[in-house]
Design a protein around this motif. Structure first.
Motif, PDB file in Angstrom:
ATOM      1  N   ASN A  18      32.562  50.059  42.831  1.00 50.02           N
ATOM      2  CA  ASN A  18      33.491  50.704  43.771  1.00 50.02           C
ATOM      3  C   ASN A  18      34.896  50.822  43.194  1.00 50.02           C
ATOM      4  O   ASN A  18      35.630  51.751  43.542  1.00 50.02           O
ATOM      5  CB  ASN A  18      33.520  49.925  45.086  1.00 50.02           C
ATOM      6  N   ARG A  39      37.960  50.434  52.535  1.00 49.79           N
ATOM      7  CA  ARG A  39      36.990  50.428  51.428  1.00 49.79           C
ATOM      8  C   ARG A  39      37.402  49.425  50.351  1.00 49.79           C
ATOM      9  O   ARG A  39      36.568  48.696  49.798  1.00 49.79           O
ATOM     10  CB  ARG A  39      36.867  51.832  50.817  1.00 49.79           C
ATOM     11  N   ASP A  70      34.575  46.683  50.010  1.00 45.71           N
ATOM     12  CA  ASP A  70      33.684  46.948  48.872  1.00 45.71           C
ATOM     13  C   ASP A  70      34.174  46.390  47.539  1.00 45.71           C
ATOM     14  O   ASP A  70      33.376  46.272  46.603  1.00 45.71           O
ATOM     15  CB  ASP A  70      33.469  48.464  48.719  1.00 45.71           C
ATOM     16  N   GLU A 125      40.590  54.276  52.961  1.00 41.60           N
ATOM     17  CA  GLU A 125      40.594  53.768  51.578  1.00 41.60           C
ATOM     18  C   GLU A 125      40.997  52.300  51.531  1.00 41.60           C
ATOM     19  O   GLU A 125      40.450  51.519  50.739  1.00 41.60           O
ATOM     20  CB  GLU A 125      41.540  54.618  50.721  1.00 41.60           C
ATOM     21  N   SER A 141      39.321  57.472  43.560  1.00 42.38           N
ATOM     22  CA  SER A 141      39.911  57.431  44.894  1.00 42.38           C
ATOM     23  C   SER A 141      40.605  58.748  45.202  1.00 42.38           C
ATOM     24  O   SER A 141      41.260  59.339  44.333  1.00 42.38           O
ATOM     25  CB  SER A 141      40.910  56.273  44.974  1.00 42.38           C
TER      26      SER A 141
END
Length: 549
Positions: A93, A124, A128, A121, A98
């Motif tokens: 990830n 995330r 992640d 984001e 991005s």
């Protein structure tokens, strides 16, 4: 038949590997223990030298993370092997592009972009990447076994109890919970995360800090793998994603890139690794050789428990080529003492689907387009090394210009430059700072500028700048992060101003600590100016208060 040495050695990548290694040794010199015995893991750091946003990191966090990882190699290896899947997901990830990277400056980030792109984001990043990396550090520092039920909140408490708050910079539990459960309220000039209120600039600062923390943790993990002894490194089991990242670092050839990998297990064929490749060569022989070479690198990095490698190679055409390699047979061929290997044995019996090809001339042109620039860059770098040996500093290599702003006021062109030091130690060397300011000034004095404002364009002509303003920073980051710290943040190293013409007065550095070759320089905050501004502000407030009375 293929000569075995060409599976370990790529003539097209040799110079780029050497240049990459030199750049890594310069950038991460304080972390490389022995320059004569360089681990292949160091090549992974190439991404953190060049690419945005991976080159945004903090050395303090790296030092803290390395201290945890290298506290006990045995426990770290045990934790790494148990939590390897989480670490693999974290790197997968982190390396995913991005959508917010393109928004570098504060003016580019409005409420819509913050809510639609930065909010998801941030979540995330936490779920992640951050959570998966923190699992490793939690497992090392927790009591008893490295195993256990991982929970981010509990892991944070353990690390805070061990006074490792530096590893948690940018993470805010209230923001994470609010974004995860949709309890976020937008106001005119603030955002409320579960009763925790902050303005958009503060949220973006948290976001940028978290991004730097993630990069720093990733660098620390790679450095740990690079710095441990070979016999200890063999005990570590890494996942397919981290293996692909390592192989990608070793390849390091323009036009050849591993885009990703995924495992599959089918009862007829057994365990397989699907590898997506981007290659600028269309030649069938080149595709087959590169597939064999990459397979060899995977086997060298420990990926021997697969039955087949399936290479899906994209060469810029709608249909991808497919190459299937029998891992067991290739591994056996590599271990024997024969100088050549039989390509008919290592390629699987399934039909190799090579849909594209190119002529010898086209192949040679592409080959020379790789070789000529690499030889030129290596020769240029060798010349610079010779200059360094005799004490000559190449000043243009010691900084990077991040942004240039052109400002027109009263038809007078001004240029403001944001520059970052390539070597953080230069922040304590005033001679190098002065020479960097001089080099930037010389380059921009010769430049002809034009306003980007369409109205100003109509009333002004192309002109050379009359004012040059420089902001020099210690550590790299996005422009909004660089501007947010100022002197207080400790990242601003110096500000400088050059004024062309004796009649013009300085506007940016009116009280310099030093004037060197007509460049006005300050290395620290102007206390006198600060006090004067504060006094004027207090007088203004007092005046308003009296008038209202």
């Amino acid at each position: 038949m293929i000569q075995k040495k060409f599976l370990y050695y790529d003539p097209l990548a040799e110079n780029y590997l050497e240049l990459s290694l030199r750049e890594i040794q310069e950038k991460f010199s304080k972390y490389i223990l022995n320059e004569n015995a360089v681990s292949i893991w160091y090549f992974v750091l190439s991404k953190f030298c060049k690419e945005i946003p991976y080159r945004y990191y903090d050395e303090g966090i790296i030092d803290c993370a390395l201290e945890v990882l290298e506290g006990s190699n045995t426990r770290t290896i045990e934790a790494f092997n148990y939590w390897k899947q989480k670490i693999d997901i974290g790197f997968e990830n982190l390396y995913r592009k991005s959508s917010v990277t393109k928004y570098d400056d504060l003016v580019e980030t409005g409420y819509i972009k913050i809510t639609k792109e930065f909010f998801p984001e941030y979540l995330r990043y936490v779920e992640d990447i951050f959570g998966n990396f923190i699992a490793l550090f939690w497992a090392i520092k927790k009591k008893r076994s490295v195993e256990g039920n991982f929970e981010l909140k509990g892991a944070i408490s353990v690390l805070k109890g061990k006074k490792l708050d530096l590893l948690l910079r940018g993470y805010e539990e209230k923001i994470r919970n609010s974004l995860a459960h949709g309890n976020t309220i937008l106001k005119f000039n603030s955002i409320i995360f579960n009763s925790y209120e902050m303005n958009p600039i503060e949220f973006l600062a948290k976001f940028d800090t978290l991004q730097r923390t993630l990069n720093s943790l990733a660098i620390a993990i790679i450095l740990f793998l690079a710095r441990i002894k070979d016999d200890e490194c063999k005990k570590i089991c890494i996942g397919s994603t981290l293996t692909s990242i390592l192989v990608n670092g070793i390849i390091n050839r323009p036009g050849l890139k591993i885009c990703g990998s995924v495992e599959s297990d089918y009862y007829l064929t057994g365990k397989q690794l699907h590898i997506s490749i981007l290659n600028n060569f269309k030649s069938r022989n080149a595709i087959l050789l590169d597939s064999l070479r990459i397979s060899t690198m995977y086997i060298k990095c420990g990926a021997t428990d697969y039955n087949r490698f399936l290479f899906e190679t994209s060469v810029g055409t709608p249909i991808e080529s497919l190459v299937i390699i029998d891992v067991k047979k290739l591994h056996k061929e590599l271990e024997n003492e024969n100088e050549y290997i039989s390509d008919t044995d290592v390629f699987a019996k399934d039909a190799q689907l090579l849909w594209n090809d190119e002529g010898k001339l086209a192949y040679k042109i592409k080959m020379w387009k790789i070789l000529i620039p690499s030889n030129y860059l290596l020769a240029k770098h060798n010349k610079k090394l010779e200059w360094k040996k005799i004490g000559k500093i190449v000043i243009e290599d010691r900084y990077l210009i991040r942004k240039t702003e052109i400002i027109f006021h009263d038809k007078i062109p001004k240029v403001k430059i944001h520059a970052v030091l390539n070597f953080s130690l230069d922040a304590y060397n005033k001679e190098n700072i002065k020479r960097i300011a001089q080099d930037i000034t010389k380059k921009h004095l010769r430049r002809i500028v034009k306003s980007s404002n369409p109205i100003v364009k109509q009333i002004t002509r192309f002109r050379r700048p009359k004012y040059i303003w420089i902001q020099l920073y210690k550590n790299d980051g996005c422009i909004r992060w660089l501007n947010s710290g100022g002197w207080k943040g400790g990242n601003l190293v110096a500000i400088a101003e050059y004024v062309k013409g004796k009649k013009r007065q300085p506007l940016y550095v009116d009280n310099p600590e030093e004037i060197w070759k007509n460049i006005r320089i300050r290395y620290d905050v102007d206390i006198e100016k600060l006090r004067k501004t504060e006094q004027e502000l207090n007088e203004l407030i007092q005046t308003i208060y009296v008038k209202r009375k």
